[in-house]
Design a protein around this motif. Structure first.
Motif, short mmCIF file in Angstrom:
data_model
loop_
_atom_site.label_atom_id
_atom_site.label_comp_id
_atom_site.label_asym_id
_atom_site.label_seq_id
_atom_site.Cartn_x
_atom_site.Cartn_y
_atom_site.Cartn_z
N ALA A 55 39.86 36.01 38.58
CA ALA A 55 40.94 35.19 39.11
C ALA A 55 41.79 34.57 38.01
O ALA A 55 42.95 34.21 38.24
N ALA A 56 41.24 34.44 36.80
CA ALA A 56 41.99 33.83 35.70
C ALA A 56 43.20 34.68 35.30
O ALA A 56 44.12 34.18 34.65
N TYR A 57 43.21 35.96 35.69
CA TYR A 57 44.35 36.82 35.37
C TYR A 57 45.51 36.63 36.36
O TYR A 57 46.59 37.15 36.13
N GLY A 73 40.97 35.31 25.43
CA GLY A 73 40.01 34.37 26.02
C GLY A 73 39.56 34.80 27.40
O GLY A 73 38.36 34.77 27.70
N ARG A 74 40.51 35.21 28.26
CA ARG A 74 40.13 35.64 29.62
C ARG A 74 39.31 36.93 29.59
O ARG A 74 38.37 37.10 30.37
N GLU A 75 39.69 37.84 28.70
CA GLU A 75 38.94 39.09 28.58
C GLU A 75 37.50 38.83 28.17
O GLU A 75 36.56 39.43 28.73
N ALA A 76 37.30 37.92 27.23
CA ALA A 76 35.93 37.59 26.80
C ALA A 76 35.17 36.91 27.92
O ALA A 76 33.98 37.15 28.12
N LEU A 81 50.10 34.09 30.46
CA LEU A 81 50.53 35.42 30.06
C LEU A 81 49.71 35.98 28.90
O LEU A 81 49.42 37.18 28.85
N TYR A 82 49.32 35.12 27.97
CA TYR A 82 48.58 35.60 26.80
C TYR A 82 47.74 34.45 26.25
O TYR A 82 48.21 33.32 26.16
N ALA A 85 29.84 35.89 42.06
CA ALA A 85 30.94 34.95 42.29
C ALA A 85 31.59 34.53 40.97
O ALA A 85 32.81 34.35 40.88
N ASN A 86 30.78 34.38 39.92
CA ASN A 86 31.33 34.04 38.60
C ASN A 86 32.24 35.15 38.07
O ASN A 86 33.24 34.86 37.38
#
Length: 492
Positions: A104-106, A155-158, A150-151, A97-98
């Motif tokens: 979902a942050a994308y 952070g989201r990738e990590a 958008l950028y 779920a995490n």
């Protein structure tokens, strides 16, 4: 009195909002839009025993225990019903779920707001009725807003990489938990088999001691032996009876432990096959101990879990540092309302409608956070060091465990042959002593000594078989490659 209708309308609006939220959220919760459930095994034991040796699916559904209970069934029951394996399974669900949260942050976030209130505003100005007012209106307001990152400097990738690694660690931990439970129930199963074998041997020894007592009593009755022969034989018989009673109690304890492993009541009646059923010891794990240690350091679930935890800590540090950089967002909003308009205090209100909207780009720049980000980054980096040392410790422990269990297996393998020869010699020695005593050329001490040695040989044979079986499964578990095939290694 003023304002009461507004409060009632507010409560009605709140109830309607909750009802709408439940109505909308239930279908959303029913779908795995971001496709994370594929990482979750269908049952608590599926990652280890999803299919049997025949290739058929093995659901976690059971009836009464088989008679006799086979080890494969005991393992299935334990892995499916053990609270620890279910807890590890639940942790995989949490981490899956995490991963969905990180994915979902994308996506953009869209928020809708709807409000329906009854406005009842009365103002009485003493002595100036022309300035008094009484405004009553139903006001509807609705808006939709959108925010899309958008950028954000990675952070989201990590965060997603951190979630993926934590999921990998949870799955590795589940695998380790399953193999630990596998090893435990197998060890307890073999202990129950050994206890049953020792009880059978004790019963045989008791019968042999009884026969010796009868023979000694007959010789005393015929005046060809002293009364001490009968007393010696009777003492040996009483000791054999004591040993048989203890073996019976040990068997009940072992069977209760095995039943508990399978989440059954300890009083559940269970029967296990004879301890020597299908035994044919061979040279499993023919690789050198150095090769086995190297395999374990690469394959063992505990090492895999520690390695994934390290990767997750590295990603977490990158995420923490990225959160201190600016973010670029796309924002948009549209709203409308029917707020009445008035020319001024005391003037009548007129129906009106209005709307507004905007869209654009928003840049958020964290200028100063009280140095908190600096220490959060240091904390994340220190956590990376902790996980690195944890990985080193896990690797070291796995290597030591493999070395110890490998040496134990070699010893136990040799002793299966040694005890077979010992049992054969002890049986021949007892047969000879019994024949000599019956023929009147042997004495009671010689017979009882041979009888005691035969009983010890039976016990040592049973213990050697049990130790060998447990040791090879323990080594498979330490290597991280324990599965159903290992239940049949070295057996016909």
């Amino acid at each position: 009195m003023s304002g009461s209708p507004s409060r009632m309308r507010g409560r009605s609006q709140y109830t309607l909002y909750l009802s709408l939220l439940v109505f909308v959220s239930q279908p959303v919760l029913a779908f795995d839009v971001l496709r994370t459930e594929g990482a979750i095994p269908p049952t608590a034991a599926a990652s280890l025993v999803a299919t049997g040796l025949d290739g058929n699916i093995r659901p976690c559904q059971f009836g009464a225990p088989g008679v006799p209970l086979r080890l494969e069934e005991a393992v299935d029951r334990s892995l499916c019903e053990n609270p620890k394996t279910r807890e590890a399974w639940a942790n995989v669900k949490v981490q899956a779920a995490n991963v969905g949260v990180a994915r979902a942050a994308y996506l953009p976030t869209v928020t809708a707001n709807w409000q329906d209130v009854r406005d009842d505003s009365v103002t009485d100005i003493t002595g100036h009725p022309a300035l008094s007012s009484a405004d009553r209106a139903s006001i509807h307001t609705a808006s939709v807003s959108l925010n899309w990152v958008l950028y954000d400097f990675g952070g989201r990738e990590a965060a997603l990489r951190n979630a993926d690694q934590l999921l990998a660690a949870a799955r590795a931990n589940q695998d380790a938990t399953l193999r630990s439970a596998f090893s435990t129930v197998a060890t307890d199963y073999y202990a129950a088999q050994a206890a049953a074998g020792k009880l059978a041997a004790a019963q045989e020894t008791e019968q042999t001691a009884h026969d010796s007592f009868v023979a000694a009593s007959a010789r005393v009755a015929h005046g060809v032996a002293a009364i001490t022969d009968q007393l010696e034989a009777q003492t040996s018989y009483a000791q054999a009876t004591f040993a048989r009673a203890k073996a019976d109690g040990d068997l009940k304890t072992a069977l209760g432990t095995l039943a508990s492993d399978m989440d059954l009541n300890p009083s559940e009646p269970i029967a296990v096959p004879p301890v020597n059923d299908g035994v044919a010891p061979d040279l499993d794990f023919s690789e050198s101990v150095t090769e086995l240690i190297q395999q374990a350091e690469q394959q063992h679930p505990s090492v895999a879990a520690a390695r994934a935890q390290l990767e997750a800590a590295v990603a977490k540090e990158q995420q923490t540092r990225a959160q201190g950089w600016p973010t670029l967002n796309f924002v948009a909003k549209y709203s409308q309302n029917n707020q009445p308009a008035s020319l001024g205090l005391g003037e009548p209100q007129f129906p009106a409608t209005g709307h507004d909207w905007y869209f654009g780009v928003q840049v958020q720049i964290p200028l100063f956070e009280g140095f908190g980000r600096t220490y959060q980054a240091r904390q994340a980096h220190a956590q990376v060091e902790v996980q690195q040392y944890t990985l080193d410790e896990a690797t070291q422990q796995v290597g030591l465990d493999v070395w110890k269990t490998y040496q134990s297996l070699q010893t136990d393998l040799q002793n299966t042959g040694n005890t077979a020869a010992l049992l054969n010699i002890a049986q021949r020695s007892f047969d000879a002593a019994k024949h000599r005593y019956t023929a009147g050329v042997g004495n009671i001490l010689e017979l009882l000594h041979a009888q005691s040695q035969l009983a010890d040989a039976h016990q040592q044979r049973i213990q050697a078989l049990t130790d060998w079986r447990a040791a090879r499964l323990q080594l498979a578990a330490k290597l991280g490659r324990l599965d159903l095939q290992d239940l049949h290694l070295g057996e016909r």
